[in-house]
Design a protein around this motif. Structure first.
Motif, PDB file in Angstrom:
ATOM      1  N   TYR A 166     -10.031 -11.864 -16.395  1.00  5.50           N
ATOM      2  CA  TYR A 166      -9.408 -11.661 -15.076  1.00  5.50           C
ATOM      3  C   TYR A 166      -9.797 -12.788 -14.127  1.00  5.50           C
ATOM      4  N   PRO A 222     -10.052 -11.654  -1.067  1.00  4.86           N
ATOM      5  CA  PRO A 222     -10.762 -10.429  -0.704  1.00  4.86           C
ATOM      6  C   PRO A 222     -11.924 -10.156  -1.642  1.00  4.86           C
ATOM      7  N   LEU A 246       0.729 -10.512  -4.478  1.00 10.93           N
ATOM      8  CA  LEU A 246      -0.343  -9.593  -4.863  1.00 10.93           C
ATOM      9  C   LEU A 246      -0.200  -9.084  -6.291  1.00 10.93           C
ATOM     10  N   THR A 270     -12.091  -4.122  -2.280  1.00 11.16           N
ATOM     11  CA  THR A 270     -11.370  -3.341  -1.284  1.00 11.16           C
ATOM     12  C   THR A 270     -11.321  -1.892  -1.768  1.00 11.16           C
ATOM     13  N   ASP A 277       9.882  -8.301 -12.411  1.00  9.93           N
ATOM     14  CA  ASP A 277       8.679  -8.750 -13.118  1.00  9.93           C
ATOM     15  C   ASP A 277       8.377 -10.200 -12.735  1.00  9.93           C
ATOM     16  N   ILE A 278       7.180 -10.466 -12.214  1.00  6.90           N
ATOM     17  CA  ILE A 278       6.888 -11.840 -11.771  1.00  6.90           C
ATOM     18  C   ILE A 278       6.636 -12.804 -12.947  1.00  6.90           C
ATOM     19  N   LYS A 302      -7.454 -15.810 -12.359  1.00  9.87           N
ATOM     20  CA  LYS A 302      -7.352 -15.984 -10.904  1.00  9.87           C
ATOM     21  C   LYS A 302      -7.831 -17.375 -10.473  1.00  9.87           C
ATOM     22  N   ASP A 324       3.967  -2.146  -4.963  1.00 10.16           N
ATOM     23  CA  ASP A 324       3.856  -0.780  -5.494  1.00 10.16           C
ATOM     24  C   ASP A 324       2.394  -0.375  -5.715  1.00 10.16           C
ATOM     25  N   GLY A 325       1.481  -1.324  -5.551  1.00  9.84           N
ATOM     26  CA  GLY A 325       0.072  -1.075  -5.856  1.00  9.84           C
ATOM     27  C   GLY A 325      -0.719  -0.636  -4.633  1.00  9.84           C
ATOM     28  N   PHE A 326      -2.013  -0.612  -4.810  1.00 15.22           N
ATOM     29  CA  PHE A 326      -2.936  -0.107  -3.785  1.00 15.22           C
ATOM     30  C   PHE A 326      -2.866  -0.947  -2.494  1.00 15.22           C
ATOM     31  N   ILE A 327      -3.309  -2.198  -2.554  1.00 23.06           N
ATOM     32  CA  ILE A 327      -3.345  -3.014  -1.326  1.00 23.06           C
ATOM     33  C   ILE A 327      -1.916  -3.312  -0.863  1.00 23.06           C
ATOM     34  N   SER A 368      -6.345 -14.151  -4.170  1.00 24.76           N
ATOM     35  CA  SER A 368      -7.399 -14.465  -5.123  1.00 24.76           C
ATOM     36  C   SER A 368      -8.347 -13.263  -5.164  1.00 24.76           C
TER      37      SER A 368
HETATM   38  N1  LIG Z   1      -8.650  -4.011  -5.122  1.00 19.71           N
HETATM   39  C1  LIG Z   1      -9.566  -4.937  -4.922  1.00 19.71           C
HETATM   40  O1  LIG Z   1     -10.749  -4.625  -4.730  1.00 19.71           O
HETATM   41  C2  LIG Z   1      -9.190  -6.407  -4.897  1.00 19.71           C
HETATM   42  C3  LIG Z   1     -10.181  -7.340  -4.540  1.00 19.71           C
HETATM   43  C4  LIG Z   1      -9.851  -8.698  -4.525  1.00 19.71           C
HETATM   44  C5  LIG Z   1      -8.563  -9.097  -4.816  1.00 19.71           C
HETATM   45  N2  LIG Z   1      -7.610  -8.187  -5.161  1.00 19.71           N
HETATM   46  C6  LIG Z   1      -6.272  -8.692  -5.463  1.00 19.71           C
HETATM   47  O2  LIG Z   1      -5.332  -7.987  -4.653  1.00 19.71           O
HETATM   48  C7  LIG Z   1      -4.097  -7.823  -5.366  1.00 19.71           C
HETATM   49  C8  LIG Z   1      -3.689  -6.367  -5.362  1.00 19.71           C
HETATM   50  O3  LIG Z   1      -4.713  -5.596  -6.005  1.00 19.71           O
HETATM   51  P1  LIG Z   1      -4.690  -3.995  -6.004  1.00 19.71           P
HETATM   52  O4  LIG Z   1      -6.079  -3.538  -5.943  1.00 19.71           O
HETATM   53  O5  LIG Z   1      -3.715  -3.499  -5.007  1.00 19.71           O
HETATM   54  O6  LIG Z   1      -4.183  -3.695  -7.501  1.00 19.71           O
HETATM   55  P2  LIG Z   1      -3.014  -2.785  -8.045  1.00 19.71           P
HETATM   56  O7  LIG Z   1      -3.145  -2.760  -9.536  1.00 19.71           O
HETATM   57  O8  LIG Z   1      -2.983  -1.495  -7.333  1.00 19.71           O
HETATM   58  O9  LIG Z   1      -1.720  -3.630  -7.635  1.00 19.71           O
HETATM   59  C9  LIG Z   1      -1.189  -4.661  -8.405  1.00 19.71           C
HETATM   60  C10 LIG Z   1       0.289  -4.379  -8.606  1.00 19.71           C
HETATM   61  O10 LIG Z   1       0.885  -5.451  -9.355  1.00 19.71           O
HETATM   62  C11 LIG Z   1       1.960  -4.893 -10.088  1.00 19.71           C
HETATM   63  N3  LIG Z   1       2.266  -5.733 -11.246  1.00 19.71           N
HETATM   64  C12 LIG Z   1       1.493  -5.908 -12.363  1.00 19.71           C
HETATM   65  N4  LIG Z   1       2.137  -6.715 -13.228  1.00 19.71           N
HETATM   66  C13 LIG Z   1       3.308  -7.071 -12.647  1.00 19.71           C
HETATM   67  C14 LIG Z   1       4.393  -7.893 -13.041  1.00 19.71           C
HETATM   68  N5  LIG Z   1       4.392  -8.513 -14.223  1.00 19.71           N
HETATM   69  N6  LIG Z   1       5.439  -8.044 -12.196  1.00 19.71           N
HETATM   70  C15 LIG Z   1       5.447  -7.420 -10.995  1.00 19.71           C
HETATM   71  N7  LIG Z   1       4.458  -6.607 -10.567  1.00 19.71           N
HETATM   72  C16 LIG Z   1       3.411  -6.450 -11.388  1.00 19.71           C
HETATM   73  C17 LIG Z   1       1.483  -3.506 -10.519  1.00 19.71           C
HETATM   74  O11 LIG Z   1       2.586  -2.635 -10.672  1.00 19.71           O
HETATM   75  C18 LIG Z   1       0.522  -3.105  -9.422  1.00 19.71           C
HETATM   76  O12 LIG Z   1       1.045  -2.092  -8.597  1.00 19.71           O
HETATM   77  C19 LIG Z   1      -4.322  -8.406  -6.767  1.00 19.71           C
HETATM   78  O13 LIG Z   1      -3.791  -9.710  -6.807  1.00 19.71           O
HETATM   79  C20 LIG Z   1      -5.835  -8.427  -6.911  1.00 19.71           C
HETATM   80  O14 LIG Z   1      -6.263  -9.447  -7.787  1.00 19.71           O
HETATM   81  C21 LIG Z   1      -7.904  -6.847  -5.208  1.00 19.71           C
END
Ligand SMILES: NC(=O)c1ccc[n+]([C@@H]2O[C@H](COP(=O)([O-])OP(=O)(O)OC[C@H]3O[C@@H](n4cnc5c(N)ncnc54)[C@H](O)[C@@H]3O)[C@@H](O)[C@H]2O)c1
Length: 322
Positions: free
Chosen positions: A144, A171, A76, A174, A56-57, A148, A9-12, A119
């Motif tokens: 954070y 990554p 993720l 991003t 919920d994970i 990780k 549901d999130g960004f990546i 990670s």
């Molecule tokens: N965005 C970046 O620049 C970046 C860089 C390096 C690593 N990451 C990693 O990539 C992954 C995704 O990051 P993102 O930027 O898309 O963040 P994001 O916050 O958009 O996505 C994370 C998602 O996890 C979900 N979530 C949170 N708690 C939860 C739970 N208890 N149960 C189920 N779902 C839950 C949230 O609803 C959210 O949509 C993460 O693991 C992050 O650490 C992101």
């Protein structure tokens, strides 16, 4: 292949869903349970190969159920905001670390062929040398990062103990459409479009930015490769920019004449601030042929357009964590 994506549901995660559906995979996409039926960036997404779950994970029983009959899992789901992690260490730890354990355990019990654990470059702390390769020491400069580092170690332990095929994808920053306002590029763009002044914290920190489509390509290549078991792979671009440079570039892309105001409230504690991150992705390149394909300028132009086309996408309320 049957693929489970947590954090879909999130960004990546939502971009990864799109990417893998285009490649004709069957996706089970986990969104974070809430009582409003809000599926985040999965709202309105429909495809015969997409099944959306809400859960919920942090819940081990639940993870044992959703990891059944899966070939690959991308984990993720995470609490990713560093400022929020200062306030809510426990939530960060339970989601990122306990959550990774629950997914690894589910994958072990249900004989999942491959797990890709997300990670982050934040595990390295401020670079001791650049560009940062996978052997760079780790330093937990924020809750954070600590959560990780711990989840990476859990993934490693499942690999070494049970010979599981687990890959750690790391990554660097991003960016792209759908990123939340807690990230620096959306913060600058939305203020630039809507205000006369852009308020930022420390603008001298430098980060390596990768467009989300390139990050998804990296994750996809890791999934396909047979040479990633038990290994860690950086995903990034090597090029890095200060926040001030990004501010200036976005100013020229948007044609804005806003002023920059340094807001001390936005500064992180001195020793927690990671000064520079720059990615050495040679290992990923060697194993999978990966190279980023979207230039930073083109990616920023696309991201600015997306925020202009979606002006009301994020709430304009002031939201406080405390
Ligand atoms: N965005 C970046 O620049 C970046 C860089 C390096 C690593 N990451 C990693 O990539 C992954 C995704 O990051 P993102 O930027 O898309 O963040 P994001 O916050 O958009 O996505 C994370 C998602 O996890 C979900 N979530 C949170 N708690 C939860 C739970 N208890 N149960 C189920 N779902 C839950 C949230 O609803 C959210 O949509 C993460 O693991 C992050 O650490 C992101």
């Amino acid at each position: 292949m049957n693929i489970l994506i947590t954090g879909a549901d999130g960004f990546i995660g939502s971009h990864l869903v799109d990417y893998l559906i285009k490649k004709n995979h069957k996706i089970t996409a986990l969104s974070y349970y809430n009582s409003f039926n809000n599926l985040g960036w999965l709202n309105g997404k429909k495809n015969k190969n997409l099944k959306i779950l809400s859960g919920d994970i942090r819940d081990q029983d639940y993870c044992l159920k959703i990891t059944k009959n899966k070939d690959v899992i991308f984990n993720l789901a995470a609490i990713i905001s560093i400022p929020y992690s200062y306030l809510s260490y426990q939530n960060c730890f339970e989601t990122n670390t306990q959550g990774a354990y629950n997914i690894c355990l589910g994958a072990l019990k249900n004989k999942v062929s491959k797990v890709i654990q997300l990670s982050t470059s934040e595990v390295y702390g401020t670079a001791e040398y650049t560009p940062i390769d996978e052997n760079h020491p780790k330093k937990a400069q924020s809750p954070y990062s600590a959560s990780k580092i711990a989840s990476d170690a859990i993934a490693d332990s499942f690999h070494y103990t049970y010979d599981m095929d687990i890959t750690i994808a790391r990554p660097f920053n991003t960016y792209g459409p759908r990123q939340s306002l807690r990230a620096i590029i959306p913060t600058i763009i939305t203020q630039m479009i809507n205000n006369k002044v852009v308020k930022l914290g420390n603008v001298s920190t430098k980060r390596d930015f990768t467009h989300v489509t390139d990050t998804c390509r990296g994750l996809y290549l890791l999934m396909k490769s047979k040479r990633t078991k038990g290994e860690v792979f950086n995903i990034g671009s090597t090029k890095y920019y200060s926040i001030k440079q990004i501010f200036d570039t976005l100013k020229s892309i948007t044609g804005s004449n806003v002023n920059l105001e340094i807001d001390k409230k936005r500064f992180r504690p001195d020793n927690s601030e990671v000064q520079i991150l720059s990615c050495n992705y040679n290992k990923l390149k060697k194993v999978t042929g990966f190279a980023p394909q979207i230039s930073f300028k083109d990616g920023l132009r696309e991201t600015v357009k997306w925020f202009r086309d979606n002006p009301n996408i994020y709430s304009r309320h002031n939201i406080y964590n405390i």
